[in-house]
Scaffold this motif. Structure first.
Motif, PDB file in Angstrom:
ATOM      1  N   ARG A 302     -45.728 -13.196 -37.104  1.00 42.61           N
ATOM      2  CA  ARG A 302     -46.130 -14.188 -38.108  1.00 42.61           C
ATOM      3  C   ARG A 302     -45.658 -13.732 -39.485  1.00 42.61           C
ATOM      4  NH1 ARG A 302     -50.589 -10.911 -37.513  1.00 42.61           N
ATOM      5  NH2 ARG A 302     -51.722 -10.394 -39.452  1.00 42.61           N
ATOM      6  N   LEU A 303     -45.493 -14.697 -40.386  1.00 42.36           N
ATOM      7  CA  LEU A 303     -45.053 -14.388 -41.738  1.00 42.36           C
ATOM      8  C   LEU A 303     -46.251 -14.043 -42.617  1.00 42.36           C
ATOM      9  CD1 LEU A 303     -42.392 -17.190 -42.336  1.00 42.36           C
ATOM     10  CD2 LEU A 303     -42.015 -14.836 -41.589  1.00 42.36           C
ATOM     11  N   PRO A 304     -46.135 -13.041 -43.465  1.00 44.34           N
ATOM     12  CA  PRO A 304     -47.234 -12.710 -44.376  1.00 44.34           C
ATOM     13  C   PRO A 304     -47.471 -13.864 -45.354  1.00 44.34           C
ATOM     14  CG  PRO A 304     -45.600 -10.949 -44.289  1.00 44.34           C
ATOM     15  CD  PRO A 304     -44.994 -12.122 -43.606  1.00 44.34           C
ATOM     16  N   PRO A 305     -48.686 -14.039 -45.833  1.00 45.42           N
ATOM     17  CA  PRO A 305     -48.970 -15.099 -46.811  1.00 45.42           C
ATOM     18  C   PRO A 305     -48.131 -14.927 -48.075  1.00 45.42           C
ATOM     19  CG  PRO A 305     -51.008 -14.160 -45.943  1.00 45.42           C
ATOM     20  CD  PRO A 305     -49.894 -13.285 -45.456  1.00 45.42           C
ATOM     21  N   GLY A 306     -47.574 -16.034 -48.546  1.00 45.94           N
ATOM     22  CA  GLY A 306     -46.809 -16.004 -49.784  1.00 45.94           C
ATOM     23  C   GLY A 306     -45.443 -15.377 -49.685  1.00 45.94           C
ATOM     24  N   SER A 307     -44.973 -15.158 -48.472  1.00 47.31           N
ATOM     25  CA  SER A 307     -43.674 -14.508 -48.303  1.00 47.31           C
ATOM     26  C   SER A 307     -42.549 -15.532 -48.328  1.00 47.31           C
ATOM     27  CB  SER A 307     -43.639 -13.749 -46.976  1.00 47.31           C
ATOM     28  OG  SER A 307     -43.766 -14.650 -45.884  1.00 47.31           O
ATOM     29  N   PRO A 308     -41.316 -15.096 -48.608  1.00 53.40           N
ATOM     30  CA  PRO A 308     -40.172 -16.015 -48.555  1.00 53.40           C
ATOM     31  C   PRO A 308     -39.853 -16.400 -47.117  1.00 53.40           C
ATOM     32  CG  PRO A 308     -39.422 -13.781 -48.930  1.00 53.40           C
ATOM     33  CD  PRO A 308     -40.922 -13.739 -49.014  1.00 53.40           C
ATOM     34  N   ASN A 309     -39.087 -17.449 -46.946  1.00 53.21           N
ATOM     35  CA  ASN A 309     -38.671 -17.889 -45.615  1.00 53.21           C
ATOM     36  C   ASN A 309     -37.666 -16.899 -45.017  1.00 53.21           C
ATOM     37  OD1 ASN A 309     -40.202 -20.276 -45.628  1.00 53.21           O
ATOM     38  ND2 ASN A 309     -38.616 -21.347 -46.778  1.00 53.21           N
ATOM     39  N   PRO A 310     -37.641 -16.778 -43.694  1.00 52.75           N
ATOM     40  CA  PRO A 310     -36.620 -15.937 -43.054  1.00 52.75           C
ATOM     41  C   PRO A 310     -35.224 -16.448 -43.371  1.00 52.75           C
ATOM     42  CG  PRO A 310     -38.353 -16.532 -41.496  1.00 52.75           C
ATOM     43  CD  PRO A 310     -38.572 -17.360 -42.704  1.00 52.75           C
ATOM     44  N   SER A 311     -34.261 -15.556 -43.314  1.00 53.81           N
ATOM     45  CA  SER A 311     -32.867 -15.933 -43.534  1.00 53.81           C
ATOM     46  C   SER A 311     -32.086 -15.747 -42.238  1.00 53.81           C
ATOM     47  CB  SER A 311     -32.240 -15.074 -44.632  1.00 53.81           C
ATOM     48  OG  SER A 311     -30.852 -15.332 -44.731  1.00 53.81           O
ATOM     49  N   PHE A 312     -31.383 -16.807 -41.855  1.00 55.07           N
ATOM     50  CA  PHE A 312     -30.516 -16.770 -40.675  1.00 55.07           C
ATOM     51  C   PHE A 312     -29.049 -16.880 -41.079  1.00 55.07           C
ATOM     52  CE2 PHE A 312     -34.607 -18.489 -39.401  1.00 55.07           C
ATOM     53  CZ  PHE A 312     -34.934 -17.686 -38.334  1.00 55.07           C
ATOM     54  N   GLY A 313     -28.771 -16.678 -42.340  1.00 58.06           N
ATOM     55  CA  GLY A 313     -27.412 -16.798 -42.837  1.00 58.06           C
ATOM     56  C   GLY A 313     -27.156 -18.180 -43.393  1.00 58.06           C
ATOM     57  N   ARG A 314     -26.021 -18.324 -44.025  1.00 53.95           N
ATOM     58  CA  ARG A 314     -25.696 -19.589 -44.686  1.00 53.95           C
ATOM     59  C   ARG A 314     -24.411 -20.166 -44.145  1.00 53.95           C
ATOM     60  NH1 ARG A 314     -26.733 -17.563 -50.862  1.00 53.95           N
ATOM     61  NH2 ARG A 314     -25.140 -16.090 -50.203  1.00 53.95           N
ATOM     62  N   HIS A 315     -24.408 -21.486 -43.937  1.00 54.09           N
ATOM     63  CA  HIS A 315     -23.177 -22.214 -43.634  1.00 54.09           C
ATOM     64  C   HIS A 315     -22.604 -22.739 -44.942  1.00 54.09           C
ATOM     65  CE1 HIS A 315     -23.295 -22.201 -39.258  1.00 54.09           C
ATOM     66  NE2 HIS A 315     -24.593 -22.439 -39.333  1.00 54.09           N
ATOM     67  N   TYR A 316     -21.316 -22.623 -45.093  1.00 56.39           N
ATOM     68  CA  TYR A 316     -20.666 -23.128 -46.296  1.00 56.39           C
ATOM     69  C   TYR A 316     -20.024 -24.477 -45.998  1.00 56.39           C
ATOM     70  CZ  TYR A 316     -21.371 -18.434 -48.098  1.00 56.39           C
ATOM     71  OH  TYR A 316     -21.943 -17.261 -48.500  1.00 56.39           O
ATOM     72  N   THR A 317     -20.141 -25.403 -46.925  1.00 52.30           N
ATOM     73  CA  THR A 317     -19.566 -26.739 -46.755  1.00 52.30           C
ATOM     74  C   THR A 317     -18.661 -27.065 -47.934  1.00 52.30           C
ATOM     75  OG1 THR A 317     -21.475 -27.757 -47.864  1.00 52.30           O
ATOM     76  CG2 THR A 317     -21.568 -27.569 -45.472  1.00 52.30           C
ATOM     77  N   ILE A 318     -17.685 -27.911 -47.677  1.00 51.13           N
ATOM     78  CA  ILE A 318     -16.783 -28.395 -48.728  1.00 51.13           C
ATOM     79  C   ILE A 318     -17.271 -29.764 -49.173  1.00 51.13           C
ATOM     80  CG2 ILE A 318     -14.411 -29.061 -49.278  1.00 51.13           C
ATOM     81  CD1 ILE A 318     -13.465 -27.086 -47.177  1.00 51.13           C
ATOM     82  N   LYS A 319     -17.629 -29.879 -50.438  1.00 50.59           N
ATOM     83  CA  LYS A 319     -18.181 -31.151 -50.934  1.00 50.59           C
ATOM     84  C   LYS A 319     -17.085 -32.158 -51.240  1.00 50.59           C
ATOM     85  CE  LYS A 319     -22.353 -29.052 -52.828  1.00 50.59           C
ATOM     86  NZ  LYS A 319     -23.197 -28.823 -54.034  1.00 50.59           N
ATOM     87  N   SER A 320     -15.931 -31.672 -51.610  1.00 53.55           N
ATOM     88  CA  SER A 320     -14.816 -32.594 -51.890  1.00 53.55           C
ATOM     89  C   SER A 320     -13.507 -31.892 -51.590  1.00 53.55           C
ATOM     90  CB  SER A 320     -14.845 -33.055 -53.347  1.00 53.55           C
ATOM     91  OG  SER A 320     -14.710 -31.945 -54.214  1.00 53.55           O
ATOM     92  N   CYS A 321     -12.538 -32.655 -51.154  1.00 53.48           N
ATOM     93  CA  CYS A 321     -11.227 -32.113 -50.821  1.00 53.48           C
ATOM     94  C   CYS A 321     -10.440 -31.862 -52.099  1.00 53.48           C
ATOM     95  CB  CYS A 321     -10.469 -33.063 -49.885  1.00 53.48           C
ATOM     96  SG  CYS A 321      -8.883 -32.390 -49.383  1.00 53.48           S
ATOM     97  N   LYS A 322      -9.966 -30.641 -52.278  1.00 53.24           N
ATOM     98  CA  LYS A 322      -9.243 -30.315 -53.517  1.00 53.24           C
ATOM     99  C   LYS A 322      -7.735 -30.301 -53.318  1.00 53.24           C
ATOM    100  CE  LYS A 322     -13.161 -27.751 -55.303  1.00 53.24           C
ATOM    101  NZ  LYS A 322     -13.682 -26.503 -55.919  1.00 53.24           N
ATOM    102  N   LEU A 323      -7.302 -30.646 -52.101  1.00 57.62           N
ATOM    103  CA  LEU A 323      -5.864 -30.706 -51.848  1.00 57.62           C
ATOM    104  C   LEU A 323      -5.389 -32.153 -52.067  1.00 57.62           C
ATOM    105  CD1 LEU A 323      -5.598 -28.586 -48.583  1.00 57.62           C
ATOM    106  CD2 LEU A 323      -4.964 -27.914 -50.896  1.00 57.62           C
TER     107      LEU A 323
END
Length: 326
Positions: A302-323
Motif C-alpha cells: 500500500r502507498l503511505p498517506p500523502g505520498s506521490p504516485n508510483p512511476s512506471f516511466g513516461r511515454h513521449y508523444t509528438i504534438k505536431s509534425c515539424k517536418l
C-alpha cells in the motif's frame, strides 16, 4: 482480493528538482543481517524499486567494487539522483542473483531523509545513468514496514533451455543450450516431486563451514513449458537456497535425457546431502536463469498517506509534425 499480489512494474527516471522536502517519518527496517550487511533501523522515506537486468556482464547482484555488480551500478545511479552517500541509501535487494543470472522483477528498497512530491523525474534520472542492460521498471513510495528481502512472500524463477542440435545465436545469453534430446513429459512428471514443503539441503551449494538457517522451503508450482525448441522451467516458491533452482534444473536435465529415473528426486531429498546430488548432476549454467517476480503481502504494497504516485516511466508523444510535407 487475495492476501498476496505480484509487485508488477513498468519503465524509466531524473532527479526531481522540484521535490518537496519534508521532515522524515520513522522507517523501521529489520535488525537482522542482510548477508554481510547489518540492516540498521533508519529514519526517512522508503522507496521501492522493480529492476530488470541482463546479468551477462555482472558478478551478480550483491555489492562489490570489482568485478562490477548490479547493486553497485544501481547505488551509483541513486547517489547521482539523490545526492546522498551510499551509506545513507541503505539499498537492499530481494534476491542476491548470482553471476550471469538475469532478472525481470528484482525488487529493492532504499531510503532518503526527504520526500518527493513527484518521482517521474528521479525515475528518468536513474535510467538515464544506468547501463543499457540495467533498467528500473518501477519506483514507488513504500510503507515503513516494507522490506525488499524480509517481506517477500514468494519468488518466481524461470530457467530457459534451448533444445536443438545447434544454439540459436540470439538466445545464447539467456538460455542454456542442450544438444541432447530432452523428454519434456518426463521432466514435467519429475518436477512434481519438488512441489510441496521439503528440506532442500541436498540442493544447496554451501561449504561445510556455512550453516543454512532454514533449509525447508515450500514449492508451490514447478511447470515445464515447451515452446518449440525452447523449454521454460517455471518454479514458484516461498524462497530458495543458494543455487537451489540451478541444482534442481540440473537434475531435471539428467532426467530429461533419460539418464536417471524420475523417482531419484525424493531419494536425493531424503538424504539431505549435497554430495548425493553430485553423483548424478552438476550445477546448471547461470545464463538460463531469470528472477521473474517477487510477491508481497498487500499490506506491504500500500502507498503511505500523502505520498506521490508510483512511476512506471513516461511515454513521449509528438504534438505536431515539424517536418515539411513534400
Amino acid at each position: 482480493m487475495s492476501s498476496t499480489s505480484v509487485l508488477v512494474a513498468g519503465l524509466p527516471c531524473h532527479p526531481n528538482l522540484n521535490a518537496t522536502l519534508s521532515s522524515p517519518t520513522p522507517t523501521n527496517t529489520s535488525n537482522a543481517k542482510d548477508g554481510d550487511n547489518l540492516v540498521m533501523k533508519v529514519d526517512g522515506f522508503k522507496w521501492r524499486l522493480v529492476i530488470a537486468y541482463d546479468g551477462t556482464r555482472y558478478a551478480g547482484w550483491q555489492y562489490q567494487s570489482s568485478p562490477p555488480t548490479i547493486q553497485r551500478y544501481v547505488e551509483k545511479a541513486l547517489m547521482g539522483a539523490t545526492k546522498l552517500e551510499r551509506k545513507d541509501l541503505h539499498l537492499v535487494g530481494a534476491s542476491r542473483t548470482d553471476k550471469g543470472v538475469h532478472a525481470w522483477g528484482q525488487v529493492a528498497h532504499f531510503v532518503t531523509p526527504f520526500n518527493y512530491d513527484r518521482i517521474e523525474s528521479i525515475h528518468a534520472a536513474l535510467n538515464g545513468t544506468l547501463p543499457e542492460d540495467i533498467r528500473v521498471r518501477e519506483i514507488s513510495p513504500a510503507v515503513p514496514e516494507f522490506h525488499a528481502r524480509f517481506s517477500a512472500q514468494r519468488k518466481v524463477y524461470h530457467y530457459r533451455i534451448y533444445n536443438d542440435t545447434f544454439m540459436d545465436p540470439f538466445q545464447r545469453h539467456n538460455a542454456y543450450h542442450s544438444a541432447h534430446k530432452l523428454n519434456p513429459a518426463v521432466m514435467r512428471e519429475a518436477a512434481k516431486y519438488f512441489i510441496g514443503k521439503h528440506d532442500f539441503s541436498a540442493f544447496v551449494n554451501a561449504s561445510q563451514k556455512e550453516r543454512v538457517r532454514d533449509p525447508v522451503k515450500d514449492i508451490f508450482r514447478f511447470d515445464v513449458v515447451q515452446m518449440g525448441a525452447l523449454l521454460q522451467l517455471e518454479v514458484e516458491g516461498s524462497g530458495f537456497l543458494y543455487r537451489q533452482v540451478r541444482n534442481m534444473v540440473a537434475l531435471l536435465l539428467q532426467i530429461g535425457r533419460e539418464a536417471v529415473p524420475t523417482d531419484i528426486i525424493p531419494k536425493i531429498l531424503a538424504t539431505r546431502n549435497r554430495r548425493e546430488l553430485a553423483k548424478y548432476s552438476l550445477l546448471a549454467p547461470p545464463q538460463g536463469l531469470c528472477l521473474m517476480a517477487v510477491e508481497y503481502n498487500e499490506d506491504h504494497l500500500r502507498l503511505p498517506p500523502g505520498s506521490p504516485n508510483p512511476s512506471f516511466g513516461r511515454h513521449y508523444t509528438i504534438k505536431s509534425c515539424k517536418l515539411p510535407f513534400y
